[in-house]
Design a protein around this motif. Sequence first.
Motif, short mmCIF file in Angstrom:
data_model
loop_
_atom_site.label_atom_id
_atom_site.label_comp_id
_atom_site.label_asym_id
_atom_site.label_seq_id
_atom_site.Cartn_x
_atom_site.Cartn_y
_atom_site.Cartn_z
N THR A 12 -5.42 -1.22 -5.28
CA THR A 12 -6.78 -0.83 -5.65
C THR A 12 -7.72 -1.00 -4.47
OG1 THR A 12 -6.37 -1.43 -7.95
CG2 THR A 12 -8.67 -1.29 -7.26
N LYS A 13 -7.62 -2.14 -3.81
CA LYS A 13 -8.47 -2.40 -2.65
C LYS A 13 -8.16 -1.42 -1.50
CE LYS A 13 -9.19 -7.24 -3.73
NZ LYS A 13 -8.73 -8.61 -3.49
N ALA A 14 -6.89 -1.13 -1.31
CA ALA A 14 -6.51 -0.19 -0.24
C ALA A 14 -7.05 1.21 -0.52
CB ALA A 14 -4.99 -0.15 -0.09
N ASP A 56 -5.92 12.39 1.04
CA ASP A 56 -4.60 12.42 0.42
C ASP A 56 -4.01 11.02 0.30
OD1 ASP A 56 -4.77 15.16 0.23
OD2 ASP A 56 -3.44 15.55 1.95
N CYS A 57 -4.19 10.23 1.34
CA CYS A 57 -3.67 8.87 1.35
C CYS A 57 -4.32 8.03 0.25
CB CYS A 57 -3.91 8.25 2.73
SG CYS A 57 -3.14 6.65 2.98
N ALA A 58 -5.63 8.12 0.13
CA ALA A 58 -6.35 7.38 -0.93
C ALA A 58 -5.86 7.82 -2.30
CB ALA A 58 -7.86 7.59 -0.79
N SER A 59 -5.63 9.11 -2.46
CA SER A 59 -5.14 9.64 -3.73
C SER A 59 -3.74 9.14 -4.04
CB SER A 59 -5.17 11.17 -3.69
OG SER A 59 -4.63 11.70 -4.86
N GLN A 60 -2.89 9.10 -3.03
CA GLN A 60 -1.52 8.62 -3.23
C GLN A 60 -1.49 7.13 -3.59
OE1 GLN A 60 -0.33 10.07 0.54
NE2 GLN A 60 0.64 11.91 -0.31
N ASP A 111 4.55 5.26 1.40
CA ASP A 111 5.16 5.83 2.61
C ASP A 111 4.58 7.21 2.92
OD1 ASP A 111 6.82 3.67 3.05
OD2 ASP A 111 8.55 4.55 2.04
N THR A 112 4.44 8.03 1.89
CA THR A 112 3.91 9.38 2.06
C THR A 112 2.49 9.34 2.59
OG1 THR A 112 5.34 10.14 0.26
CG2 THR A 112 3.51 11.57 0.87
N CYS A 113 1.74 8.35 2.17
CA CYS A 113 0.37 8.18 2.64
C CYS A 113 0.33 8.13 4.16
CB CYS A 113 -0.21 6.89 2.04
SG CYS A 113 -1.63 6.21 2.89
#
Length: 182
Positions: free
Chosen positions: A72-74, A95-99, A141-143
């Motif tokens: 959540t924090k990340a 995208d990273c935040a969404s993942q 990882d995908t992030c």
Amino acid sequence: MAACIFFFFIVLAHSSFASAIPSPSLELVQTSCQHATFPKVCVNTLSSYKGPVSTPRELAQAAIRVSISRATKASEYLSSLRKEANEREKGAMKDCASQIADSVDDLRKTLGELKELKRGTFRWQMSNAETWVSAALTNEDTCLDGFKEVGGMVPSNVKRKVTNLAKVTSNALYLINRLDHP
């Protein structure tokens, strides 16, 4: 003056309550974490966990709660960085935040499943929990891969936060895999 005394008692009561919240036994944590993928991270995060933990199942739930909190924090951190990112990195950051937000959802489903383990459906529930935590790890990882796809470097602060999250999540998966009955 009366307000100061009242405030003092509120602070005292809060600190007494906070210190009354048990931490997991160090022996349970060390024994459970000794063969984890990241044993030092496992011991450090779970020995300082505040909450009742006296069984391997409760420890696995605590590990998932830690992962949820960190994810959540990340996700919030990544969303805040988007404003400062260059155009090429903005998409990767979004995208990273969404993942990572998807990871939070998967981890919450896992926690719900672990809370409701039953003898008759134990294997099915464990399969669900393992699948969701594995999906959370894949999202993490995908992030990081998304930054490479846009030809950019992963910012060190992002890499550090997501890598730490992946370690905690990996350890949670390990602790779930150790559960052998409801």
